[in-house]
Scaffold this motif. Structure first.
Motif, PDB file in Angstrom:
ATOM      1  N   GLY A 117       0.779  -1.226   0.000  1.00 17.69           N
ATOM      2  CA  GLY A 117       0.000   0.000   0.000  1.00 17.69           C
ATOM      3  C   GLY A 117       0.812   1.278   0.000  1.00 17.69           C
ATOM      4  O   GLY A 117       0.257   2.366   0.136  1.00 17.69           O
ATOM      5  N   ARG A 118       2.126   1.186  -0.139  1.00 17.15           N
ATOM      6  CA  ARG A 118       2.994   2.368  -0.164  1.00 17.15           C
ATOM      7  C   ARG A 118       3.604   2.509  -1.538  1.00 17.15           C
ATOM      8  O   ARG A 118       3.970   1.531  -2.179  1.00 17.15           O
ATOM      9  N   ARG A 119       3.758   3.740  -1.975  1.00 17.74           N
ATOM     10  CA  ARG A 119       4.422   4.033  -3.241  1.00 17.74           C
ATOM     11  C   ARG A 119       5.832   4.495  -2.925  1.00 17.74           C
ATOM     12  O   ARG A 119       6.023   5.438  -2.165  1.00 17.74           O
ATOM     13  N   ILE A 120       6.799   3.799  -3.520  1.00 19.07           N
ATOM     14  CA  ILE A 120       8.188   3.942  -3.101  1.00 19.07           C
ATOM     15  C   ILE A 120       9.085   4.246  -4.289  1.00 19.07           C
ATOM     16  O   ILE A 120       9.118   3.503  -5.276  1.00 19.07           O
ATOM     17  N   LYS A 121       9.849   5.341  -4.170  1.00 21.76           N
ATOM     18  CA  LYS A 121      10.899   5.654  -5.141  1.00 21.76           C
ATOM     19  C   LYS A 121      12.071   4.721  -4.880  1.00 21.76           C
ATOM     20  O   LYS A 121      12.284   4.288  -3.744  1.00 21.76           O
ATOM     21  N   ARG A 122      12.879   4.475  -5.925  1.00 23.35           N
ATOM     22  CA  ARG A 122      14.000   3.546  -5.752  1.00 23.35           C
ATOM     23  C   ARG A 122      15.298   4.148  -6.273  1.00 23.35           C
ATOM     24  O   ARG A 122      15.386   4.562  -7.419  1.00 23.35           O
ATOM     25  N   TYR A 123      16.287   4.165  -5.391  1.00 22.71           N
ATOM     26  CA  TYR A 123      17.643   4.581  -5.737  1.00 22.71           C
ATOM     27  C   TYR A 123      18.570   3.379  -5.589  1.00 22.71           C
ATOM     28  O   TYR A 123      18.467   2.638  -4.601  1.00 22.71           O
ATOM     29  N   HIS A 124      19.455   3.207  -6.548  1.00 23.07           N
ATOM     30  CA  HIS A 124      20.482   2.164  -6.465  1.00 23.07           C
ATOM     31  C   HIS A 124      21.849   2.826  -6.425  1.00 23.07           C
ATOM     32  O   HIS A 124      22.115   3.750  -7.193  1.00 23.07           O
ATOM     33  N   VAL A 125      22.712   2.331  -5.543  1.00 26.31           N
ATOM     34  CA  VAL A 125      24.064   2.854  -5.375  1.00 26.31           C
ATOM     35  C   VAL A 125      25.045   1.697  -5.528  1.00 26.31           C
ATOM     36  O   VAL A 125      24.882   0.655  -4.876  1.00 26.31           O
ATOM     37  N   THR A 126      26.046   1.887  -6.382  1.00 33.30           N
ATOM     38  CA  THR A 126      27.070   0.863  -6.557  1.00 33.30           C
ATOM     39  C   THR A 126      28.297   1.466  -7.234  1.00 33.30           C
ATOM     40  O   THR A 126      28.181   2.425  -7.990  1.00 33.30           O
ATOM     41  N   ALA A 127      29.442   0.885  -6.956  1.00 30.99           N
ATOM     42  CA  ALA A 127      30.664   1.298  -7.655  1.00 30.99           C
ATOM     43  C   ALA A 127      30.716   0.686  -9.051  1.00 30.99           C
ATOM     44  O   ALA A 127      31.407   1.199  -9.927  1.00 30.99           O
ATOM     45  N   ASP A 128      29.992  -0.386  -9.275  1.00 34.24           N
ATOM     46  CA  ASP A 128      30.007  -1.098 -10.547  1.00 34.24           C
ATOM     47  C   ASP A 128      29.144  -0.365 -11.578  1.00 34.24           C
ATOM     48  O   ASP A 128      27.936  -0.237 -11.390  1.00 34.24           O
ATOM     49  N   PRO A 129      29.723   0.097 -12.676  1.00 39.32           N
ATOM     50  CA  PRO A 129      28.928   0.794 -13.698  1.00 39.32           C
ATOM     51  C   PRO A 129      27.833  -0.082 -14.306  1.00 39.32           C
ATOM     52  O   PRO A 129      26.861   0.425 -14.842  1.00 39.32           O
TER      53      PRO A 129
END
Length: 171
Positions: free
Chosen positions: A18-30
């Motif tokens: 029931g929640r709307r969630i933005k998503r960020y991904h963080v990684t050193a791998d391009p």
């Protein structure tokens, strides 16, 4: 200790519990986060959302940061807006025994029971999301959850858009 910014990517928002969630991904791998780590994190996400307080009329929005560390670690930080202007945190970790993970498998997430809210690479989205929530929910004539969800941090890395200051050395 050498420091380097990491890659930051934005994925489309999702709806979970029931929640709307933005998503960020963080990684050193391009190349991004490995599919098996990403899939495991999103399977684990509903468990983290179970820690939220009961709905109180606040628009059901939030964001997450999925961070693949440079070693075996993977981290899932989930931030949800509650009580109109407060940010609730729930976190998971995988592959990091020092945080209570049972093994070094970056796809084996467990609930993080420490009072950590994020590392230096995970904090830039928090600053952006605070301002986006104010813009589209708190300071708007009426809350606009869709506008909030469309307003994401677009920097290609976790760094600032301006050059870093020269280090200060103390005697």
């Amino acid at each position: 200790m050498a420091f380097a910014e990491k890659n930051l990517t934005v994925r489309p928002p999702i709806e979970v519990a029931g929640r709307r969630i933005k998503r960020y991904h963080v990684t050193a791998d391009p190349a991004g986060i490995e599919p098996e780590v990403e899939e495991a994190a999103y399977r684990f996400l509903p468990q983290l959302l179970q820690t939220l307080p009961e709905p109180d009329g606040t628009p059901p929005g939030g964001f997450l940061v999925l961070h693949r560390g440079g070693d075996d670690g993977a981290y899932l930080n989930v931030y949800s807006w509650v009580w109109d202007n407060a940010l609730h945190f729930a976190g998971g970790a995988a592959g990091q025994p020092v945080l209570g993970c049972p093994d070094r498998d970056p796809a084996h997430f467990v609930r993080l029971d420490r009072s950590l809210i994020g590392c230096v690479w995970e904090l830039p989205p928090i600053a952006h999301e605070r301002d986006a929530w104010v813009r589209h929910v708190l300071d708007a004539p009426a809350p606009h959850l869709d506008d909030y969800l469309a307003d994401t941090l677009t920097a290609p890395t976790t760094g600032l858009d301006r050059p870093m200051r020269a280090p200060t050395h103390r005697p």
